[in-house]
Design a protein around this motif. Structure first.
Motif, mmCIF file in Angstrom:
data_model
loop_
_atom_site.group_PDB
_atom_site.id
_atom_site.type_symbol
_atom_site.label_atom_id
_atom_site.label_comp_id
_atom_site.label_asym_id
_atom_site.label_seq_id
_atom_site.Cartn_x
_atom_site.Cartn_y
_atom_site.Cartn_z
ATOM 1 N N VAL A 198 91.648 -16.143 57.947
ATOM 2 C CA VAL A 198 90.222 -16.471 57.993
ATOM 3 C C VAL A 198 89.926 -16.756 59.462
ATOM 4 C CG1 VAL A 198 90.147 -17.333 55.645
ATOM 5 C CG2 VAL A 198 90.614 -18.929 57.496
ATOM 6 N N CYS A 199 88.793 -16.274 59.947
ATOM 7 C CA CYS A 199 88.562 -16.285 61.385
ATOM 8 C C CYS A 199 87.070 -16.224 61.676
ATOM 9 C CB CYS A 199 89.268 -15.086 62.031
ATOM 10 S SG CYS A 199 89.228 -15.068 63.838
ATOM 11 N N GLN A 200 86.707 -16.560 62.894
ATOM 12 C CA GLN A 200 85.332 -16.390 63.326
ATOM 13 C C GLN A 200 85.028 -14.899 63.496
ATOM 14 O OE1 GLN A 200 84.721 -18.862 66.771
ATOM 15 N NE2 GLN A 200 84.374 -20.682 65.525
ATOM 16 N N PRO A 201 83.740 -14.534 63.538
ATOM 17 C CA PRO A 201 83.367 -13.112 63.585
ATOM 18 C C PRO A 201 83.752 -12.446 64.904
ATOM 19 C CG PRO A 201 81.525 -14.496 62.872
ATOM 20 C CD PRO A 201 82.570 -15.419 63.405
ATOM 21 N N CYS A 206 87.943 -16.784 69.770
ATOM 22 C CA CYS A 206 89.010 -17.016 68.781
ATOM 23 C C CYS A 206 89.385 -15.711 68.073
ATOM 24 C CB CYS A 206 88.552 -18.049 67.742
ATOM 25 S SG CYS A 206 88.742 -19.765 68.271
ATOM 26 N N HIS A 207 88.369 -14.937 67.692
ATOM 27 C CA HIS A 207 88.603 -13.660 67.020
ATOM 28 C C HIS A 207 89.358 -12.709 67.951
ATOM 29 C CE1 HIS A 207 87.425 -10.472 64.049
ATOM 30 N NE2 HIS A 207 87.704 -9.722 65.110
ATOM 31 N N GLN A 226 85.370 -14.319 57.213
ATOM 32 C CA GLN A 226 84.850 -14.685 58.523
ATOM 33 C C GLN A 226 83.752 -15.728 58.355
ATOM 34 O OE1 GLN A 226 83.718 -11.232 60.849
ATOM 35 N NE2 GLN A 226 85.336 -9.991 59.927
ATOM 36 N N ALA A 227 83.741 -16.715 59.267
ATOM 37 C CA ALA A 227 82.716 -17.761 59.224
ATOM 38 C C ALA A 227 82.529 -18.322 60.625
ATOM 39 C CB ALA A 227 83.116 -18.883 58.260
ATOM 40 N N ASP A 228 81.320 -18.774 60.923
ATOM 41 C CA ASP A 228 81.018 -19.321 62.244
ATOM 42 C C ASP A 228 81.581 -20.722 62.441
ATOM 43 O OD1 ASP A 228 79.565 -17.349 63.712
ATOM 44 O OD2 ASP A 228 77.884 -17.633 62.348
ATOM 45 N N GLY A 242 93.756 -18.025 52.918
ATOM 46 C CA GLY A 242 94.270 -17.450 54.149
ATOM 47 C C GLY A 242 94.719 -18.547 55.093
ATOM 48 N N ILE A 243 95.150 -18.137 56.289
ATOM 49 C CA ILE A 243 95.520 -19.086 57.330
ATOM 50 C C ILE A 243 94.571 -18.891 58.500
ATOM 51 C CG2 ILE A 243 97.916 -18.999 56.568
ATOM 52 C CD1 ILE A 243 98.586 -17.394 59.072
#
Length: 349
Positions: A198-201, A206-207, A226-228, A242-243
Protein backbone atom coordinates in the motif's frame (compact mmCIF):
# COMPACT_ATOMS: atom_id res chain seq x y z
CA UNK A 1 0.73 57.21 -7.57
CA UNK A 2 0.24 53.44 -7.43
CA UNK A 3 -0.99 52.08 -4.13
CA UNK A 4 1.27 49.36 -2.66
CA UNK A 5 -1.61 47.41 -1.12
CA UNK A 6 -3.37 47.22 -4.48
CA UNK A 7 -0.17 46.03 -6.11
CA UNK A 8 0.16 43.45 -3.33
CA UNK A 9 -3.36 42.19 -4.10
CA UNK A 10 -2.55 41.83 -7.81
CA UNK A 11 0.72 40.09 -6.99
CA UNK A 12 -1.15 37.63 -4.74
CA UNK A 13 -3.60 36.78 -7.53
CA UNK A 14 -0.65 36.12 -9.82
CA UNK A 15 1.05 33.85 -7.27
CA UNK A 16 -2.02 31.93 -6.06
CA UNK A 17 -3.97 31.77 -9.35
CA UNK A 18 -7.41 32.93 -8.19
CA UNK A 19 -8.95 35.87 -6.36
CA UNK A 20 -10.26 33.55 -3.65
CA UNK A 21 -6.88 31.93 -3.02
CA UNK A 22 -5.18 35.34 -3.00
CA UNK A 23 -7.73 36.60 -0.46
CA UNK A 24 -7.14 33.60 1.79
CA UNK A 25 -3.37 34.14 1.67
CA UNK A 26 -3.69 37.85 2.45
CA UNK A 27 -6.31 37.40 5.15
CA UNK A 28 -8.93 39.41 3.24
CA UNK A 29 -12.30 38.59 1.72
CA UNK A 30 -12.55 37.87 -2.00
CA UNK A 31 -14.64 41.01 -2.49
CA UNK A 32 -11.97 43.12 -0.78
CA UNK A 33 -9.28 41.81 -3.16
CA UNK A 34 -11.57 42.36 -6.16
CA UNK A 35 -12.18 45.94 -5.01
CA UNK A 36 -8.45 46.58 -4.64
CA UNK A 37 -7.78 45.36 -8.17
CA UNK A 38 -10.76 47.33 -9.57
CA UNK A 39 -9.32 50.49 -8.03
CA UNK A 40 -5.92 49.65 -9.51
CA UNK A 41 -7.54 49.25 -12.91
CA UNK A 42 -9.12 52.70 -12.60
CA UNK A 43 -5.83 54.23 -11.47
CA UNK A 44 -3.91 52.72 -14.38
CA UNK A 45 -6.79 52.98 -16.90
CA UNK A 46 -5.95 49.40 -17.81
CA UNK A 47 -7.77 46.07 -17.76
CA UNK A 48 -5.77 43.81 -15.45
CA UNK A 49 -7.96 40.71 -15.05
CA UNK A 50 -10.04 38.96 -17.68
CA UNK A 51 -12.53 36.20 -17.00
CA UNK A 52 -11.45 32.75 -18.18
CA UNK A 53 -13.98 30.03 -17.49
CA UNK A 54 -14.67 30.14 -13.77
CA UNK A 55 -11.37 31.86 -13.04
CA UNK A 56 -9.41 34.90 -14.17
CA UNK A 57 -6.42 35.53 -16.41
CA UNK A 58 -3.88 38.31 -15.93
CA UNK A 59 -3.43 40.55 -18.96
CA UNK A 60 0.00 41.46 -20.35
CA UNK A 61 -0.23 44.82 -18.59
CA UNK A 62 -1.05 43.06 -15.33
CA UNK A 63 1.95 40.77 -15.64
CA UNK A 64 4.18 43.82 -16.13
CA UNK A 65 2.72 45.37 -12.99
CA UNK A 66 3.27 42.11 -11.10
CA UNK A 67 7.00 42.26 -11.91
CA UNK A 68 7.10 45.82 -10.59
CA UNK A 69 5.11 44.82 -7.51
CA UNK A 70 7.55 42.03 -6.71
CA UNK A 71 10.46 44.48 -6.86
CA UNK A 72 8.65 46.96 -4.61
CA UNK A 73 7.65 44.28 -2.11
CA UNK A 74 11.28 43.12 -1.94
CA UNK A 75 12.34 46.70 -1.13
CA UNK A 76 9.67 46.90 1.58
CA UNK A 77 10.85 43.57 2.99
CA UNK A 78 14.43 44.86 3.21
CA UNK A 79 13.19 47.96 5.01
CA UNK A 80 11.14 45.91 7.46
CA UNK A 81 14.11 43.59 8.02
CA UNK A 82 16.31 46.58 8.85
CA UNK A 83 13.81 47.87 11.40
CA UNK A 84 13.47 44.44 13.02
CA UNK A 85 17.24 44.07 13.17
CA UNK A 86 17.57 47.41 15.00
CA UNK A 87 15.03 46.25 17.56
CA UNK A 88 16.99 42.99 17.94
CA UNK A 89 13.89 41.03 18.96
CA UNK A 90 11.64 38.72 16.92
CA UNK A 91 8.52 40.74 16.13
CA UNK A 92 5.84 41.24 13.52
CA UNK A 93 4.02 38.72 11.35
CA UNK A 94 5.83 35.63 10.11
CA UNK A 95 3.99 33.32 7.70
CA UNK A 96 5.28 29.74 7.77
CA UNK A 97 4.32 26.71 5.67
CA UNK A 98 4.99 23.09 6.59
CA UNK A 99 4.17 19.77 4.95
CA UNK A 100 1.49 17.68 6.65
CA UNK A 101 3.51 15.44 8.97
CA UNK A 102 5.75 18.34 10.06
CA UNK A 103 2.68 20.51 10.66
CA UNK A 104 1.31 17.72 12.87
CA UNK A 105 4.42 16.32 14.55
CA UNK A 106 6.84 19.27 14.82
CA UNK A 107 5.23 22.67 14.40
CA UNK A 108 2.71 22.79 17.31
CA UNK A 109 5.43 22.66 19.98
CA UNK A 110 7.69 25.01 18.01
CA UNK A 111 4.97 27.61 17.51
CA UNK A 112 3.86 27.44 21.14
CA UNK A 113 7.45 27.78 22.33
CA UNK A 114 8.03 30.85 20.16
CA UNK A 115 4.73 32.42 21.20
CA UNK A 116 5.62 31.98 24.88
CA UNK A 117 9.09 33.47 24.60
CA UNK A 118 8.37 36.13 21.95
CA UNK A 119 4.86 37.60 22.41
CA UNK A 120 5.57 40.33 19.82
CA UNK A 121 5.97 37.64 17.13
CA UNK A 122 2.76 36.94 15.17
CA UNK A 123 3.22 33.46 13.67
CA UNK A 124 0.82 32.13 11.01
CA UNK A 125 1.08 28.47 9.93
CA UNK A 126 -0.27 26.96 6.69
CA UNK A 127 -0.12 23.28 5.73
CA UNK A 128 1.31 23.26 2.20
CA UNK A 129 3.13 20.56 0.23
CA UNK A 130 6.87 21.19 -0.34
CA UNK A 131 6.64 21.35 -4.13
CA UNK A 132 4.30 24.34 -3.73
CA UNK A 133 5.68 26.08 -0.64
CA UNK A 134 9.20 26.54 -2.06
CA UNK A 135 7.88 28.62 -4.94
CA UNK A 136 5.64 30.63 -2.62
CA UNK A 137 8.64 31.54 -0.48
CA UNK A 138 10.65 32.56 -3.55
CA UNK A 139 7.80 34.79 -4.80
CA UNK A 140 7.27 36.44 -1.44
CA UNK A 141 3.89 34.90 -0.68
CA UNK A 142 5.34 33.13 2.39
CA UNK A 143 8.12 34.18 4.73
CA UNK A 144 9.35 30.69 5.49
CA UNK A 145 8.74 27.02 4.69
CA UNK A 146 9.62 23.72 6.34
CA UNK A 147 10.27 21.23 3.52
CA UNK A 148 11.97 17.88 2.97
CA UNK A 149 13.75 15.90 0.30
CA UNK A 150 15.09 12.39 -0.29
CA UNK A 151 18.36 11.20 -1.77
CA UNK A 152 16.57 10.14 -4.97
CA UNK A 153 14.82 13.48 -5.37
CA UNK A 154 16.75 16.53 -4.11
CA UNK A 155 14.84 19.81 -4.19
CA UNK A 156 17.00 22.53 -5.81
CA UNK A 157 16.75 25.90 -4.08
CA UNK A 158 15.59 28.74 -6.36
CA UNK A 159 17.83 31.82 -6.63
CA UNK A 160 17.36 34.21 -3.75
CA UNK A 161 16.30 31.50 -1.27
CA UNK A 162 18.46 30.35 1.65
CA UNK A 163 18.17 27.23 3.77
CA UNK A 164 19.16 25.56 7.02
CA UNK A 165 19.06 21.87 7.90
CA UNK A 166 16.62 20.85 10.66
CA UNK A 167 17.19 17.09 10.90
CA UNK A 168 16.63 13.68 9.34
CA UNK A 169 13.39 11.69 9.51
CA UNK A 170 13.82 7.89 9.46
CA UNK A 171 11.35 5.69 7.62
CA UNK A 172 10.32 2.21 8.70
CA UNK A 173 8.48 -0.75 7.25
CA UNK A 174 4.98 -1.46 8.61
CA UNK A 175 3.61 -4.99 8.27
CA UNK A 176 0.53 -6.81 9.62
CA UNK A 177 0.83 -9.11 12.60
CA UNK A 178 1.42 -12.63 11.36
CA UNK A 179 3.43 -11.44 8.35
CA UNK A 180 6.78 -13.27 7.96
CA UNK A 181 8.63 -9.96 8.46
CA UNK A 182 6.84 -9.29 11.78
CA UNK A 183 9.19 -11.56 13.70
CA UNK A 184 12.35 -10.01 12.29
CA UNK A 185 14.30 -7.07 13.69
CA UNK A 186 15.67 -5.97 10.30
CA UNK A 187 14.63 -6.58 6.71
CA UNK A 188 16.98 -5.96 3.80
CA UNK A 189 15.77 -4.33 0.62
CA UNK A 190 16.70 -7.45 -1.34
CA UNK A 191 14.04 -9.37 0.65
CA UNK A 192 11.12 -7.18 -0.46
CA UNK A 193 10.28 -8.96 -3.70
CA UNK A 194 6.86 -10.54 -4.09
CA UNK A 195 5.20 -8.36 -1.44
CA UNK A 196 1.84 -6.59 -1.81
CA UNK A 197 2.19 -2.88 -1.08
CA UNK A 198 0.00 0.00 0.00
CA UNK A 199 1.54 3.30 -1.03
CA UNK A 200 0.95 6.92 -1.91
CA UNK A 201 -0.01 7.67 -5.54
CA UNK A 202 2.48 8.14 -8.39
CA UNK A 203 4.20 11.51 -8.35
CA UNK A 204 4.92 11.38 -4.62
CA UNK A 205 8.48 10.77 -3.47
CA UNK A 206 7.47 7.79 -1.29
CA UNK A 207 5.96 6.11 -4.37
CA UNK A 208 8.98 6.89 -6.55
CA UNK A 209 11.41 5.75 -3.85
CA UNK A 210 9.60 2.41 -3.50
CA UNK A 211 9.49 1.77 -7.25
CA UNK A 212 13.12 2.74 -7.85
CA UNK A 213 14.44 0.85 -4.82
CA UNK A 214 12.66 -2.40 -5.60
CA UNK A 215 13.58 -2.27 -9.27
CA UNK A 216 17.23 -1.66 -8.34
CA UNK A 217 17.01 -4.82 -6.20
CA UNK A 218 15.55 -6.77 -9.13
CA UNK A 219 11.89 -6.67 -8.06
CA UNK A 220 8.84 -5.09 -9.68
CA UNK A 221 6.61 -3.70 -6.89
CA UNK A 222 3.00 -4.85 -6.76
CA UNK A 223 1.12 -1.82 -5.42
CA UNK A 224 -2.39 -2.94 -4.48
CA UNK A 225 -3.85 0.12 -2.75
CA UNK A 226 -2.99 3.82 -2.97
CA UNK A 227 -3.91 6.63 -0.56
CA UNK A 228 -2.73 10.17 0.14
CA UNK A 229 -2.85 10.15 3.93
CA UNK A 230 -0.49 8.13 6.11
CA UNK A 231 -3.25 7.19 8.62
CA UNK A 232 -5.13 5.57 5.73
CA UNK A 233 -2.06 3.57 4.74
CA UNK A 234 -1.60 2.40 8.34
CA UNK A 235 -5.27 1.35 8.50
CA UNK A 236 -4.84 -0.70 5.30
CA UNK A 237 -1.83 -2.46 6.81
CA UNK A 238 -3.77 -3.12 10.03
CA UNK A 239 -6.46 -4.78 7.92
CA UNK A 240 -3.84 -7.15 6.50
CA UNK A 241 -4.08 -5.72 2.97
CA UNK A 242 -0.38 -5.13 2.38
CA UNK A 243 2.81 -3.63 3.77
CA UNK A 244 4.02 -0.05 3.52
CA UNK A 245 6.95 2.27 4.09
CA UNK A 246 6.17 5.39 6.17
CA UNK A 247 8.27 8.20 7.68
CA UNK A 248 8.09 8.32 11.48
CA UNK A 249 7.50 12.08 11.90
CA UNK A 250 3.92 12.80 12.92
CA UNK A 251 2.84 9.21 12.29
CA UNK A 252 1.22 8.74 15.68
CA UNK A 253 0.96 5.52 17.72
CA UNK A 254 0.48 2.37 15.68
CA UNK A 255 -2.83 0.53 16.05
CA UNK A 256 -3.11 -3.07 17.06
CA UNK A 257 -2.30 -5.49 14.29
CA UNK A 258 0.58 -3.41 12.89
CA UNK A 259 4.27 -4.18 13.49
CA UNK A 260 7.15 -1.79 12.81
CA UNK A 261 10.31 -3.30 11.29
CA UNK A 262 13.60 -1.60 10.44
CA UNK A 263 14.67 -1.62 6.80
CA UNK A 264 18.38 -1.96 5.98
CA UNK A 265 19.66 0.42 4.74
CA UNK A 266 17.20 2.78 6.43
CA UNK A 267 15.47 5.28 4.12
CA UNK A 268 15.90 8.85 5.36
CA UNK A 269 14.29 12.11 4.34
CA UNK A 270 15.94 15.41 5.26
CA UNK A 271 14.08 18.42 6.67
CA UNK A 272 15.01 22.04 5.94
CA UNK A 273 13.83 25.55 6.66
CA UNK A 274 13.77 27.94 3.69
CA UNK A 275 13.48 31.74 3.54
CA UNK A 276 14.33 34.57 1.15
CA UNK A 277 17.84 36.02 1.19
CA UNK A 278 16.40 39.52 1.65
CA UNK A 279 14.91 38.47 4.99
CA UNK A 280 17.91 36.53 6.27
CA UNK A 281 18.71 39.16 8.89
CA UNK A 282 15.27 39.17 10.52
CA UNK A 283 15.50 38.06 14.15
CA UNK A 284 12.14 36.30 13.68
CA UNK A 285 13.63 34.12 10.92
CA UNK A 286 16.82 33.40 12.87
CA UNK A 287 14.96 32.54 16.07
CA UNK A 288 12.41 30.34 14.31
CA UNK A 289 15.18 28.34 12.62
CA UNK A 290 17.00 27.92 15.93
CA UNK A 291 13.81 26.79 17.64
CA UNK A 292 13.11 24.23 14.90
CA UNK A 293 16.63 22.85 15.29
CA UNK A 294 16.31 22.85 19.09
CA UNK A 295 13.05 20.88 19.06
CA UNK A 296 14.05 18.35 16.42
CA UNK A 297 16.11 16.04 18.72
CA UNK A 298 13.05 15.63 20.98
CA UNK A 299 10.84 14.86 18.00
CA UNK A 300 13.36 12.42 16.50
CA UNK A 301 13.66 10.62 19.85
CA UNK A 302 9.88 10.18 20.15
CA UNK A 303 8.52 10.46 16.59
CA UNK A 304 5.33 8.52 17.25
CA UNK A 305 3.89 11.21 19.45
CA UNK A 306 3.82 14.97 19.13
CA UNK A 307 6.21 16.71 21.55
CA UNK A 308 4.37 18.40 24.39
CA UNK A 309 3.72 22.03 23.54
CA UNK A 310 4.16 24.75 26.13
CA UNK A 311 0.84 26.05 27.36
CA UNK A 312 0.16 29.68 26.58
CA UNK A 313 -1.18 32.20 29.07
CA UNK A 314 -4.96 32.09 29.07
CA UNK A 315 -5.04 28.52 27.78
CA UNK A 316 -4.55 26.52 30.95
CA UNK A 317 -0.99 27.50 31.84
CA UNK A 318 -0.28 27.87 35.53
CA UNK A 319 0.91 31.35 36.55
CA UNK A 320 4.67 31.51 36.70
CA UNK A 321 5.20 28.53 34.41
CA UNK A 322 8.78 28.90 33.12
CA UNK A 323 9.19 29.39 29.40
CA UNK A 324 11.26 27.07 27.24
CA UNK A 325 14.98 27.83 27.69
CA UNK A 326 17.12 28.74 24.75
CA UNK A 327 19.59 26.23 23.50
CA UNK A 328 22.94 26.84 25.16
CA UNK A 329 24.67 26.45 21.84
CA UNK A 330 22.17 27.17 19.03
CA UNK A 331 23.31 26.49 15.52
CA UNK A 332 23.58 29.75 13.63
CA UNK A 333 21.50 29.97 10.51
CA UNK A 334 24.48 30.81 8.38
CA UNK A 335 26.40 27.78 9.62
CA UNK A 336 23.88 25.22 8.38
CA UNK A 337 25.18 23.01 5.57
CA UNK A 338 23.76 23.57 2.13
CA UNK A 339 22.48 20.65 0.15
CA UNK A 340 19.81 19.88 -2.43
CA UNK A 341 16.33 21.14 -1.55
CA UNK A 342 13.55 22.39 -3.77
CA UNK A 343 10.82 21.74 -6.30
CA UNK A 344 10.01 18.05 -6.53
CA UNK A 345 6.80 16.31 -5.67
CA UNK A 346 7.19 15.33 -2.04
CA UNK A 347 6.19 12.49 0.22
CA UNK A 348 4.32 15.30 1.93
CA UNK A 349 2.46 13.36 4.54
Amino acid sequence: MLDLQRLRALHAVSVHGTVGAAAAALGYTSSAVSQQIAKLERETRTVLLEREGRGVRLTAEALQLVDTAQELLAIVERAETGIEQRRSIPAGRLTVAAFASAARGLMPAVLADLATRHPALDLRLSEIDPHLSVGLVAKGALDMAVVHDWDISPLPVPPGVEQAAIGEDRCTLLVPEGHPFAGRRVVRREDLGGERWVCQPPGRVCHEWLVRTLRAAGHEPEIIHQADENPTLVALVAAGLGICLIPRLGRGPLPGGVVEVELDPTPVRRLYALWRSGAAGRPSITETVRTLQDHWPKVAAHPSRCPRAHQLPGFGAEPGTPSHPRSSNPQAVGESPRCGVGLAAGCER
